[in-house]
Design a protein around this motif. Sequence first.
Motif, mmCIF file in Angstrom:
data_model
loop_
_atom_site.group_PDB
_atom_site.id
_atom_site.type_symbol
_atom_site.label_atom_id
_atom_site.label_comp_id
_atom_site.label_asym_id
_atom_site.label_seq_id
_atom_site.Cartn_x
_atom_site.Cartn_y
_atom_site.Cartn_z
ATOM 1 N N ALA B 634 11.208 -23.943 -31.804
ATOM 2 C CA ALA B 634 11.559 -23.260 -30.555
ATOM 3 C C ALA B 634 10.485 -23.490 -29.514
ATOM 4 N N GLU B 635 10.932 -23.611 -28.274
ATOM 5 C CA GLU B 635 9.989 -23.646 -27.159
ATOM 6 C C GLU B 635 10.252 -22.425 -26.283
ATOM 7 N N VAL B 636 9.175 -21.703 -25.965
ATOM 8 C CA VAL B 636 9.335 -20.492 -25.153
ATOM 9 C C VAL B 636 8.444 -20.564 -23.921
ATOM 10 N N GLU B 637 8.813 -19.716 -22.974
ATOM 11 C CA GLU B 637 7.936 -19.478 -21.836
ATOM 12 C C GLU B 637 7.688 -17.973 -21.786
ATOM 13 N N VAL B 638 6.433 -17.584 -21.749
ATOM 14 C CA VAL B 638 6.089 -16.164 -21.735
ATOM 15 C C VAL B 638 5.523 -15.817 -20.367
ATOM 16 N N ASP B 639 6.131 -14.824 -19.760
ATOM 17 C CA ASP B 639 5.630 -14.341 -18.477
ATOM 18 C C ASP B 639 4.556 -13.295 -18.775
ATOM 19 N N THR B 640 3.318 -13.618 -18.470
ATOM 20 C CA THR B 640 2.222 -12.719 -18.855
ATOM 21 C C THR B 640 2.158 -11.473 -17.975
ATOM 22 N N GLU B 641 2.899 -11.477 -16.864
ATOM 23 C CA GLU B 641 2.905 -10.277 -16.021
ATOM 24 C C GLU B 641 3.977 -9.290 -16.439
ATOM 25 N N THR B 642 5.139 -9.812 -16.835
ATOM 26 C CA THR B 642 6.242 -8.913 -17.197
ATOM 27 C C THR B 642 6.411 -8.791 -18.715
ATOM 28 N N GLY B 643 5.856 -9.709 -19.449
ATOM 29 C CA GLY B 643 6.030 -9.717 -20.909
ATOM 30 C C GLY B 643 7.333 -10.347 -21.362
ATOM 31 N N LYS B 644 8.097 -10.846 -20.408
ATOM 32 C CA LYS B 644 9.394 -11.415 -20.786
ATOM 33 C C LYS B 644 9.212 -12.774 -21.468
#
Lengths: 155, 777
Positions: B634-644
Amino acid sequence: MEISCIVNGEKKQFKIEPDETLLNILRREGYLGVKRGCEEGNCGVCTVLMNGRPVNSCVVFGAKADGAEIITVEGLGTPENLNTLQEAFLDEGAVQCGFCTPGFLLSATALLKENPEPSREEVIEALDSNYCRCTGYVKPINAVLAAARKMRGEE
Amino acid sequence: MAAETNFEVVGKNLRKVDGPGLVCGKPMFTDDIEMRGLLYGKILYSPHAHARIKKIDKTKALALPGVHAVICHEDVPRIAHTTAGQGYPEPSAYDTFVFDKKVRFVGDRVAAVAAETREAAEEAVKLIEVEYEVLPPILDERKSMDPGAPVIHDEPEAEMIIPVPYDKERNLAGGVNMNIGDVEKGLEEADFKFDYEYIVPYYHHCPQEPHICYAWLDDQDRVVIRTSTQVPFHVRRLVARALDIPVKKIHVIKPRVGGGFGCKQEVYLEQVVAALAMASRRPVKIELTRREEFISGRTMHPEIIHLRTGVKKNGDLTAVHLDILMNTGAYGSHALTVVYNSGGKTLPLYRCPNIKFDGTSVYTNLPVGGAYRGYGATEAYFAIETQMDEMAEAIGMDPVEFRKRNHIKEGETSPVFSALGEGKAGVEQFVESCGLDKCIDLGAEAIGWSRRKDLPRTGIKRRGIGMGTFMQGSSIPHVDMGAAYLKLNEDGSFNLLVGATDLGTGSDTVLAQIAAEVLGVPLTSMIVRSSDTDITPFDVGAYASSTTYLSGMAVLRAAEKTAAQIKKVAGKLLAAEPEQVTLKDSRAFVPGGKSVSLHEIAMDSLYVDNQFQIQDGASAISFKSPPPFAAHFAEVEVDTETGKVTLLKYVAACDCGTAINPALAEGQVEGGVVNGIGFALSEEMLFDSGGRTLNPSFHDYKIFTTVDLPEMRTILVPTYEPTGPCGAKSVSEININGPIPVIANAIYDAVGIRLRRSPFTPERVLEALSEKEKMKQ
């Protein structure tokens, strides 16, 4: 009360209770391809076309259907004479349990009528209101794209 | 059949045999019949997590016009049974009654009514007056076995009918202990040790068709049960027990099923509907609403997993200790076997000299766990595959290489196979087909594993790639049984009758493809009828990834026996020995090219000479449970401001042996993966302090839809399993195991946080990110 509408091209008159949903009316009248899944307007298994637009029939009052043109999955094709979309769903392996399939077919029917050349994203958008727990959606999306290509004469 | 893969019908993406009807919305499901005099059943559920029923007054409900029956514990036999639709003797406690004097979770059933309309039934349920003595509940599984904890099953009848760990006085619903080598010594020998706890919550199956069942009395007063089930023959046996009626008085019909995923392996509605039909002597249906499905139905068993491992710098595993506390909820359905499987379907995957497994399954006053696709493996893989990732990182080895180095290979065995079965010891087995290395290679290529090091890991949105490897089984050896029957008709078509239960998986099609392959006919020559207890032979039903492998073997044998009869008649007609006859293109050929059609053979055998019906049947049991294998990325993108966490791409490569129908097999992979992605990112049943389900609706229990999907890639890696029909293994369960750990590993790769509680909601991600910041300071 009584409503008249056109269901799958046939003029119909239904005696209904004022608070009855379109889902209940259609199932009672024998359109059993319209499925009951959540009755909260979420899952989309009860999708029918009302005046060309997909609606969750579980949250549409029957009275609202007075004078409307309704298309259910029974209006698409028959096992001996499937339409292009139905064939694509079978050929792409897009049908597993098949409980959500009528809803998918109707949402896709509305999309392809409006937009014969949808992008993958547009198909994804159009099928967003139809839940499926079996297929993981990949094959239903592919089926709609394949049907669109075929309907455009590309395959 | 020899290990050939030159198939005519098998291995082809043929249309499902039930497909044309389904795409036309034909009336194929349980609710798609019309019955004169049908009554609507409705169940009264407990508002309390734990209470004794002091008094029930049905007077007002019975007086309501249109009400034909109101039943509670006073009106039905009190016979302890299990709702787990398993083979006999069931490895689940007999701790359930049709109705009881005690309720054990919010949503437990108290009484039921049958009335002429749905509205009257709903009204009547409200008119039942119940006086409860509320008891203290257990809502935390860690406290279930505390001394002095309330005893949830204090009734004298509750028992296990097989000798396995069970102690209702201590709320123990099942347990398992296994020890290979010396884990403590192995940990001492390790260069790196790991010791963490993982939590998997309550998940719900969410079949699009909620549970539904009809029952009526036929012309001989037999109880006909038309139900959406995965286990029609177990329904017959369990209802017979629960209502104290002979098996011969029950006829179970399984129409098309609108998805099950394990929850329709439970037999909890049928006994109530049958009891209402017997009480009212009218046809009755109960159709659960979505809310009822959530609050009263079955769930995945939540687990608290404690995993300790040790690894040497060279990559050798020195110790694995898996210790699981499983919450079975108010009843012990599958309580023993799911926890067994948490070890049995995971621990053989990697070579390690010291392996310990402790599983404890406890009662609580929360919803009831049941079978769920993955069956315990899903929960345990979260711990194992994330810890494998940590080990690889600690020794500086690529996670891909680390797994390739350690996973079980063709020709190898694991002591875990014989130590752990389902509720008892397993069977020794050697892996005879394993495409895992190829799955890993193709999966790594498809995700772009080599670009992992170049992904953006600074800024607000950061990317990462994670992976994991998995196995499952195919059938329960020496337990499961499937049977099939075939007969030839005048036009060269065949009736294929199977007990196997197609719950939407396509097994009717897959089984027919196997029969058609052997008989040399197109799939369109097969008329399939499945899962009718009066008509088809027995089968344990659709669970344990057994249908293709095991029922498929029964079909293959029945087809071979039927083919032998055809060849005999063909030999007579063509003046040849039966052994010289080959079947192809709906004809029987002899050397030299002379042939006769199946139509001519059928006409001869039915009407002309020495007549008999060409027909035969066969049964199959399994002696091993060959694992399918999978590698997921899996490849993910993590938004470090929202946690999404946004899942960008998911790759599943799976070795299921021969895919009898590749498109349907891919569909199994994709369906399992997307359900697993829901587990990883959004799904979770929530409860208030009184044990009430807070989100019993698709509004608040979020399952994935098209717009939530990542780019998906499915890769089938064919192998040939010599013990399977046409080389097939299972495919239905294994792929649900992947997303939780694989996405967790990808999140770590992106932002350096190890999440050990699923799902990975923005709140949990943010919390972990802030913890990480604190640790830095």
